[in-house]
Design a protein around this motif. Structure first.
Motif, mmCIF file in Angstrom:
data_model
loop_
_atom_site.group_PDB
_atom_site.id
_atom_site.type_symbol
_atom_site.label_atom_id
_atom_site.label_comp_id
_atom_site.label_asym_id
_atom_site.label_seq_id
_atom_site.Cartn_x
_atom_site.Cartn_y
_atom_site.Cartn_z
ATOM 1 N N LYS A 367 27.513 39.701 42.277
ATOM 2 C CA LYS A 367 28.408 38.562 42.471
ATOM 3 C C LYS A 367 28.945 38.060 41.137
ATOM 4 C CE LYS A 367 28.617 33.996 44.663
ATOM 5 N NZ LYS A 367 27.840 32.971 45.411
ATOM 6 N N SER A 369 29.172 39.817 38.384
ATOM 7 C CA SER A 369 30.066 40.835 37.833
ATOM 8 C C SER A 369 31.448 40.733 38.465
ATOM 9 C CB SER A 369 29.471 42.228 38.079
ATOM 10 O OG SER A 369 30.343 43.233 37.639
ATOM 11 N N ARG A 370 31.497 40.498 39.776
ATOM 12 C CA ARG A 370 32.789 40.390 40.454
ATOM 13 C C ARG A 370 33.535 39.141 40.024
ATOM 14 N NH1 ARG A 370 31.417 42.465 46.641
ATOM 15 N NH2 ARG A 370 30.889 44.612 46.042
ATOM 16 N N GLN A 371 32.802 38.073 39.772
ATOM 17 C CA GLN A 371 33.447 36.861 39.273
ATOM 18 C C GLN A 371 34.054 37.100 37.898
ATOM 19 O OE1 GLN A 371 30.301 33.954 39.440
ATOM 20 N NE2 GLN A 371 30.670 33.446 41.606
ATOM 21 N N ASN A 372 33.319 37.846 37.046
ATOM 22 C CA ASN A 372 33.842 38.160 35.704
ATOM 23 C C ASN A 372 35.095 39.027 35.794
ATOM 24 O OD1 ASN A 372 31.769 36.704 34.469
ATOM 25 N ND2 ASN A 372 30.432 38.487 34.300
ATOM 26 N N PHE A 374 37.131 39.129 38.298
ATOM 27 C CA PHE A 374 38.181 38.288 38.876
ATOM 28 C C PHE A 374 38.862 37.463 37.783
ATOM 29 C CE2 PHE A 374 39.825 34.629 41.233
ATOM 30 C CZ PHE A 374 40.449 35.259 42.294
ATOM 31 N N LYS A 375 38.056 36.895 36.856
ATOM 32 C CA LYS A 375 38.631 36.122 35.756
ATOM 33 C C LYS A 375 39.377 37.029 34.782
ATOM 34 C CE LYS A 375 35.080 32.507 35.918
ATOM 35 N NZ LYS A 375 33.966 31.857 35.194
ATOM 36 N N GLY A 379 42.612 36.380 37.974
ATOM 37 C CA GLY A 379 42.546 35.960 39.362
ATOM 38 C C GLY A 379 42.769 34.478 39.557
ATOM 39 N N SER A 400 38.795 41.048 49.732
ATOM 40 C CA SER A 400 37.481 41.305 49.132
ATOM 41 C C SER A 400 37.313 42.795 48.897
ATOM 42 C CB SER A 400 36.365 40.791 50.048
ATOM 43 O OG SER A 400 36.314 41.551 51.240
ATOM 44 N N LEU A 401 36.450 43.161 47.952
ATOM 45 C CA LEU A 401 36.219 44.566 47.646
ATOM 46 C C LEU A 401 35.585 45.282 48.834
ATOM 47 C CD1 LEU A 401 36.287 46.858 45.582
ATOM 48 C CD2 LEU A 401 34.075 46.078 44.726
ATOM 49 N N CYS A 474 43.154 42.898 45.370
ATOM 50 C CA CYS A 474 41.728 42.629 45.176
ATOM 51 C C CYS A 474 41.462 42.685 43.680
ATOM 52 C CB CYS A 474 40.874 43.672 45.909
ATOM 53 S SG CYS A 474 39.107 43.533 45.558
ATOM 54 N N GLU A 476 38.311 41.756 42.370
ATOM 55 C CA GLU A 476 36.872 41.713 42.145
ATOM 56 C C GLU A 476 36.335 42.990 41.521
ATOM 57 O OE1 GLU A 476 35.713 38.832 45.924
ATOM 58 O OE2 GLU A 476 35.166 40.950 45.933
#
Length: 733
Positions: A367, A369-372, A374-375, A379, A400-401, A474, A476
């Motif tokens: 989670k 890693s996906r937030q990073n 996304f930024k 995103g 979503s991925l 996407c 993420e």
């Protein structure tokens, strides 16, 4: 239906289906009860048709089956399952690798006849099983032969059936050759020739004039069971046979390149050449080895007949079981047993707790890693751009991925549609069964990521029927993913340069040119911020099933304010389409796209590639060669003969002069895309003739400033937020 064959009662086709269906229903119920959590079909795909289980690689519907294993579930008077060619399926077994089908019975009142038994196509993964089937014949004084196509004579299956006055031997339950006979099938194929001939036997006579002959391929197990219930008649013939079909067995296999998907499965070879394989679950597991997590652990202790534990207590373990020795009932051993069991449970709960904590930490890392990502992929700014406009929010969605992985079967290479300069395109099926195209960046570099984000910004604010629609993205993943509408007919280049058997008519080419010009003119002029595509070419013009043009691939595009006439940027484009002025000055203007479109017009007129081989040079530019011929009044030397045959030579000359104007070396002498669009509309409507030539268009020829002031009704742009986004995402070019 009940049929009389050789004087015996044989169940009808409906009885056969009912018996096989009942067995299938029981097996399906047992399978569901034992493997409640184990899937047998791909996610979102039906796993049964009536009472017949349909496990993958078989499947019903697009995206639900492996190549060659497609089935159809027809729901009419009675629900039936069919192969694509109309052969009814009675049952499927993954462990045995077989499919039971409804097989035709060849019959005749004449002792001599021929027939052809055809299964699935020869290219399919199915063959008639020599291990599970017999070749059976009924009749008097006949020789029946099953002859494989394309094999040696020695592989023919042959049996003989005779009839005599004495009936004492006819009551034998074996298929002995009196009134009926059977033979093994010696070769696994998909098609056979059936030949039945009469043989003259003088010393034997038939006691009746009733005559009937039949031959068929039949499942050994089914035939053995029902043959025990046959009541024999002294005359082994059938007068009124109502039976039309019997069950037969096909075997199937996969190509050796296929890999079993479940983690608790293994591959085994089907043939001696090791070219065909099947999968099976490992010992102690059952389920579907062809899908992820399809093989599940079984409780051997619930099946003492299969997994005996005679001298002890059965204890189930992962993938196996063990038998613990029985202890005496004395207090001390009992206490030790209680302690041991308690310690075991304590250890088990500890391991489960550690596993749960580890899994939770792993999920948190994923989670995070996906937030990073996304930024990193801008995103937050993209969310702000989408939320700031209701119109954009309705058209653009952030996926979503997990949803895109499920849509592409985890980006299976079989789902690849093609690739461009900025990524690979996959075919995807969303949860709502909507078919889309999903583009994924090829490499993890910031330049590629910025180009993807640039494409999102441009397409999210673009609304034109001739520009490919962006459904969402996407952000993420490590590389961004873009979700477009699915365009079914490929690219314009595919149709023009000999890769397609279907040739475009001149009328279609003219309309495609007009639709492409409309899209580019809209990008240049119909919004508060102009968009220069920078990679206009036939490979980036997609065609729908109605041959409607859709401009795509905006990874290299640039946006500039309406009051700017150009920008300095690193040269980027495709050889053969690249504007010479842009190449030498690095100044990108709207006239750069005009030049590239001129090359497309030349391709539509000539069906010649932008760079082609000639006698004098290995690589000749179509643009320069085309302009040279036009100026020498030699258009017919290069014009596609199909256009002349269709009577389009006059319109083609007008379009050729327009292409010559677009291909001017000086950008100021080229027309604008609005002027190009207007000219093509007139040609399309047959309003332009040779007495109104277009040889040169300079900046004073047509004043289209009034059009540039029109914002258009097909889409709007958000200038301030979009400019902020571009500045934050693009790197210097």
């Amino acid at each position: 239906r009940v049929a009389m064959l050789s004087g015996m009662t044989i169940p009808s086709s409906s009885s056969i289906r009912a018996a096989v269906g009942t067995i299938g229903a029981v097996v399906l119920q047992l399978l569901v009860a034992a493997l409640a959590e184990a899937p047998i079909a791909l996610p979102g795909c039906p796993d049964s048709c009536s009472d017949i289980a349909v496990p993958y690689p078989f499947g019903i519907g697009e995206g639900c089956f492996y190549e060659g294993f497609d089935l159809t579930c027809q729901k009419q008077h009675r629900t039936k399952l069919f192969f694509g060619d109309g052969m009814e399926v009675l049952g499927i077994s993954l462990p045995e690798g077989i499919v039971r089908i409804d097989s035709n019975v060849f019959q005749s009142v004449s002792p001599d006849f021929n027939g052809t038994w055809s299964g699935p196509p020869a290219t399919s993964p199915f063959t008639v099983s020599s291990r599970y089937n017999w070749f059976v014949a009924y009749g008097c004084n006949i020789v029946a032969q099953l002859i494989p196509y394309g094999t040696a004579v020695g592989n023919i299956s042959t049996c003989a059936s005779m009839c005599v006055d004495s009936v004492e031997d006819i009551s034998s339950p074996m298929c002995s050759g009196i009134g009926r006979c059977r033979a093994p099938i010696s070769w696994d194929l998909t098609s056979y020739r059936v030949q039945v001939t009469h043989m003259a036997v003088q010393q034997y006579t038939v006691t009746t004039s009733l005559k009937h002959t039949a031959a068929f391929i039949v499942d050994k197990a089914w035939f053995s069971i029902f043959q025990k219930n046959i009541e024999l008649d002294p005359v082994p013939m059938c007068q009124h046979c109502g039976i039309q079909s019997v069950p037969a067995v096909l075997e199937w296999s996969l190509h050796s390149k296929f890999r079993c998907q479940s983690s608790n499965s293994f591959t085994y070879k089907v043939d001696n050449n090791h070219r065909r394989i099947r999968c099976n679950c490992s010992r102690g597991y059952e389920g579907n080895p062809y899908i992820a997590d399809g093989c599940q652990d079984i409780d051997e202790c619930q099946r003492p007949d299969v997994y005996p534990c005679q001298h002890g207590v059965c204890i189930n373990m992962l993938g196996t079981y063990r038998c613990s020795a029985k202890k005496s009932s004395s207090s001390l051993p009992g206490l030790i047993t209680v302690i041991a069991i308690s310690a075991g449970f304590g250890l088990l709960f500890s391991l489960l707790g550690v596993a749960k904590i580890t899994n939770k930490l792993k999920q948190q890392r994923v989670k995070k890693s996906r937030q990073n990502f996304f930024k990193k992929n801008h995103g937050l700014l993209l969310q702000q751009l989408i939320s700031s406009s209701k119109d954009i929010a309705e058209r653009t969605r952030i996926f979503s991925l997990e949803e895109l992985e499920q849509a592409t079967n985890k980006f299976d290479h079989n789902r690849i549609l093609g690739g461009g300069g900025h990524g690979t395109v996959y075919k995807g099926i969303l949860s709502d069964q909507h078919v889309v195209a999903i583009k994924k960046a090829k490499i993890v570099v910031q330049r590629e990521i910025d180009q993807f984000i640039n494409e999102v910004v441009i397409l999210s604010q673009t609304n034109h029927r001739n520009v490919v629609k962006l459904f969402g993205c996407c952000l993420e993943a490590e590389v961004p993913l873009l979700v477009y509408e699915f365009i079914s007919n490929g690219t314009l280049a595919f149709y023009l340069h000999g890769q397609s058997e279907n040739h475009l008519s001149w009328k279609d080419r003219l309309r495609i040119a007009l639709e492409t010009a409309r899209a580019i003119a809209y990008l240049h002029s119909a919004a508060s911020i102009s968009v220069y595509h920078r990679d206009i070419k036939c490979a980036n013009v997609l065609l729908t099933d109605t041959l409607t043009a859709k401009v795509s691939d905006f990874g290299a595009s640039r946006s500039i304010a309406i009051d700017e006439t150009g920008i300095l940027t690193a040269v980027q484009g495709t050889y053969g389409y690249l504007d010479p002025e842009y190449y030498y000055t690095s100044r990108l203007t709207e006239k750069s796209d005009v030049y590239s479109f001129g090359v497309i017009l030349a391709e539509l007129l000539t069906k010649v590639t932008p760079v082609f081989s000639s006698h004098s040079s290995e690589g000749t530019s179509l643009a320069s060669h085309f302009v040279s011929l036009i100026r020498d009044n030699r258009l017919l030397d290069i014009l596609d003969s199909q256009i002349i045959e269709e009577g389009g030579a006059q319109d083609a000359e007008v379009v050729a002069r327009l292409a010559e104007a677009c291909l001017s070396l000086k950008g100021e002498e080229r027309p604008t895309m609005r002027q190009v669009e207007t000219t093509l509309e007139d040609v399309h409507n047959s309003k332009v003739h040779l007495d109104s030539p277009i040889t040169r268009v300079n900046q004073n020829a047509i004043n289209d400033q009034s059009y540039k002031g029109n914002k258009g009704d097909e889409g709007t742009r958000l200038y301030s937020l979009e400019k902020e986004f571009i500045q934050s995402s693009e790197i210097p070019r």
